[in-house]
Structures are given as C-alpha cells and as structure tokens.
Design an enzyme around this catalytic site. Sequence first.
Site, mmCIF file in Angstrom:
data_model
loop_
_atom_site.group_PDB
_atom_site.id
_atom_site.type_symbol
_atom_site.label_atom_id
_atom_site.label_comp_id
_atom_site.label_asym_id
_atom_site.label_seq_id
_atom_site.Cartn_x
_atom_site.Cartn_y
_atom_site.Cartn_z
ATOM 1 N N LEU A 197 5.117 10.563 -0.547
ATOM 2 C CA LEU A 197 4.565 9.222 -0.545
ATOM 3 C C LEU A 197 4.861 8.624 0.827
ATOM 4 O O LEU A 197 5.906 8.900 1.417
ATOM 5 C CB LEU A 197 5.202 8.352 -1.635
ATOM 6 C CG LEU A 197 4.935 8.727 -3.095
ATOM 7 C CD1 LEU A 197 5.682 7.767 -4.018
ATOM 8 C CD2 LEU A 197 3.451 8.713 -3.413
ATOM 9 N N ASP A 198 3.961 7.797 1.334
ATOM 10 C CA ASP A 198 4.204 7.128 2.598
ATOM 11 C C ASP A 198 5.457 6.260 2.501
ATOM 12 O O ASP A 198 5.853 5.830 1.411
ATOM 13 C CB ASP A 198 3.015 6.248 2.983
ATOM 14 C CG ASP A 198 1.747 7.055 3.223
ATOM 15 O OD1 ASP A 198 1.868 8.251 3.543
ATOM 16 O OD2 ASP A 198 0.651 6.486 3.087
ATOM 17 N N LYS A 199 6.049 5.968 3.642
ATOM 18 C CA LYS A 199 7.290 5.193 3.698
ATOM 19 C C LYS A 199 7.216 3.931 2.852
ATOM 20 O O LYS A 199 8.147 3.615 2.103
ATOM 21 C CB LYS A 199 7.596 4.831 5.152
ATOM 22 C CG LYS A 199 8.774 3.896 5.329
ATOM 23 C CD LYS A 199 8.957 3.509 6.786
ATOM 24 C CE LYS A 199 10.071 2.492 6.953
ATOM 25 N NZ LYS A 199 10.236 2.068 8.370
ATOM 26 N N THR A 243 4.974 3.123 0.466
ATOM 27 C CA THR A 243 4.369 3.265 -0.854
ATOM 28 C C THR A 243 5.483 3.492 -1.867
ATOM 29 O O THR A 243 6.401 4.268 -1.617
ATOM 30 C CB THR A 243 3.380 4.439 -0.887
ATOM 31 O OG1 THR A 243 2.317 4.187 0.028
ATOM 32 C CG2 THR A 243 2.803 4.642 -2.275
ATOM 33 N N ARG A 269 -5.497 5.172 1.273
ATOM 34 C CA ARG A 269 -5.624 4.159 2.324
ATOM 35 C C ARG A 269 -6.880 4.413 3.166
ATOM 36 O O ARG A 269 -7.625 3.480 3.498
ATOM 37 C CB ARG A 269 -4.372 4.173 3.200
ATOM 38 C CG ARG A 269 -3.108 3.859 2.417
ATOM 39 C CD ARG A 269 -1.852 4.203 3.193
ATOM 40 N NE ARG A 269 -1.702 3.363 4.383
ATOM 41 C CZ ARG A 269 -0.757 3.546 5.293
ATOM 42 N NH1 ARG A 269 0.122 4.551 5.148
ATOM 43 N NH2 ARG A 269 -0.668 2.753 6.333
#
Length: 319
Positions: A137-139, A141, A236
Amino acid sequence: MSDTLHRDERIPDSLAGQRFDQAAAELFSDFSRERLKAWIQQGMLTLDGTQARPKDKVRGGERLALHAVLEEDTRWQPQAMDLDVLFEDDEVLVLNKPAGLVVHPAAGNPDGTLLNALLHHCPALAAIPRAGIVHRLDKDTTGLMVVAKTLKAQTSLVEQLQARSVSREYDAIVTGVMTAGGTVDAPIGRHPKDRKRQAVTASGKPAITHYRVTERFRGHTHVRCRLETGRTHQIRVHLAHRRFPLLGDRIYGGRLKLPAGASEELKELLRSFPRQALHARRLAFVHPASHEPVEWRAELPDDLLTLLDYLRDDHRMMQ
C-alpha cells in the site's frame, strides 16, 4: 537459518526481447532484482535448463527454473513499532496499516518501515523474501495487507495475486460528482517524463479497476473500488485518468476544487487534508494451509470518517 526455494515459470511472449534479469524480475517480483541477478550468476536461476548471463535477451516461451537456498536477509534491522494485527497464524499475518507508514525500505526511507516492524514482530521473516510482504500500500494509504510467514504461504499468495483471485476492495473519496460507476481498463506504466509518477500509457502493463458510487456530495463522491490487477498507484492513476482524482492526492490530484458556498471549516479541512483519501477496506483470498476462503474488513479510519461527516453536512445544508 535457511530454506530451499523451487519455482518454475514460462516467459510470456510479451517479454520477448528483454534481458534475462529483467524478465526474471517481472515473473518473480517478490524478490529484489539484486538477489535475482546473483542467483542467475550463481546458476541457481536457469533459462531452459542452462546457465545464462543476466544481460542475455529472451525470445519468449523459455522456461525459468529457480532452485535456490534462501539465507536470512541481514540488510534491514528489526525495529519495535506498534502494529494493528487483525489475524495471525503459522502461515499468514493480516494487519491494518496506518497512514504515513512506508511498507519497504528505500533510498529515502532506510528504516522505520513496515518491513522493519515485521522483522521485530516475527524474526523468522528475515529468511522470507521481503520479510513476507507480497503486496504493498502507498505510504499514505490505510487499510488491509497480508504478509506471508512461510515460503509455502508466500508462493501461494503470489500465485493468487498473479491469477487475480485475491479480492481487494477500497474506499476512496474523489473530487467531482460521479453519475455512475464503471470500469477503467487502461495499461499503467512509468510516466514518460516524470519517473516518480505512473501514468496510463500504451506501453504499460494491463490494469483493471472497477468502481461504484457509494455516496454523492456537492463536489465530491465516495466510491468503492475493486482491483483486478495491482499496479503501482493503480486506483489513483485510473480515477485521475477518468477526471475524478482522489481528494488530497498531491501527485495526481491536480488543482484543489472547493464547493461553492462551502463553510470555512470544510474549506480548511479540504485544503489541509494531508493524504490521498484511500483505504483498503476488504481483503479476501484462499488460505495457503487450510485452502479455505478467508476474508477481513477494516473500518474507515477517523480522518476519512470526519471528512465524510463534513461533506454530508455541507450537502444537507445546501439542499
């Protein structure tokens, strides 16, 4: 501590013309390129049964055979950090990731990552590639992630991800009012001019995102997204491509848009919201040991709940 790894893959025609080490990195994405290159050079990763050089070009259709001994990875240090573990057994660990936590160490984040925390929580993960992390997961998210605790579990989860049988569902708040849900089927790859960004591009990898409307507001929409593929920044990029970028997205969000007549409190909240409004709410897969379907859900974090409350109040007041 060491363990023996056996994997076999067939190089698809779509990778024809690539270097051997590049094709290997595509097919064995749960290992670092450095480790794959070393295995190639040591003859542990072979091409059609023979040792080849990392720079040799592949034609497509060849068989990759990986027979390697995994040693503990000592590059990363264990660090004591609080983890919101929802489930754990001998094979897998499911956690709810907070905003601001980087998943894997990199040049800008050498420590303080989820990987460092996992090594402290379960030291045996040092012998598993990427400490058992099979998806990211992105930082900024939040939400659900699964971590493999054994090679068997990692192999199973990677295969399920590649077969698109892992079910991943996300909550997102986007800028703009959607009239209906839909599907984005558009390949994603590196942005041609900005290497830190992803973009919809003809040369990218296949990417499919399904989305449906949960709640509409005056200038925003709460949507639920389901991934078929797992490309970097996929939701995104896809929603921005549809001109409904995620609220708070500093990379893909474009210019901030405020609803006309909004209260000063809502305007300030929208201006200052510190992250992309994205949360991994549901995760389902087949358990690697029991072979039974399993599922977890994570409720929306407080910052997104507050944001939705403000948007609802604004919508009601302006009706």
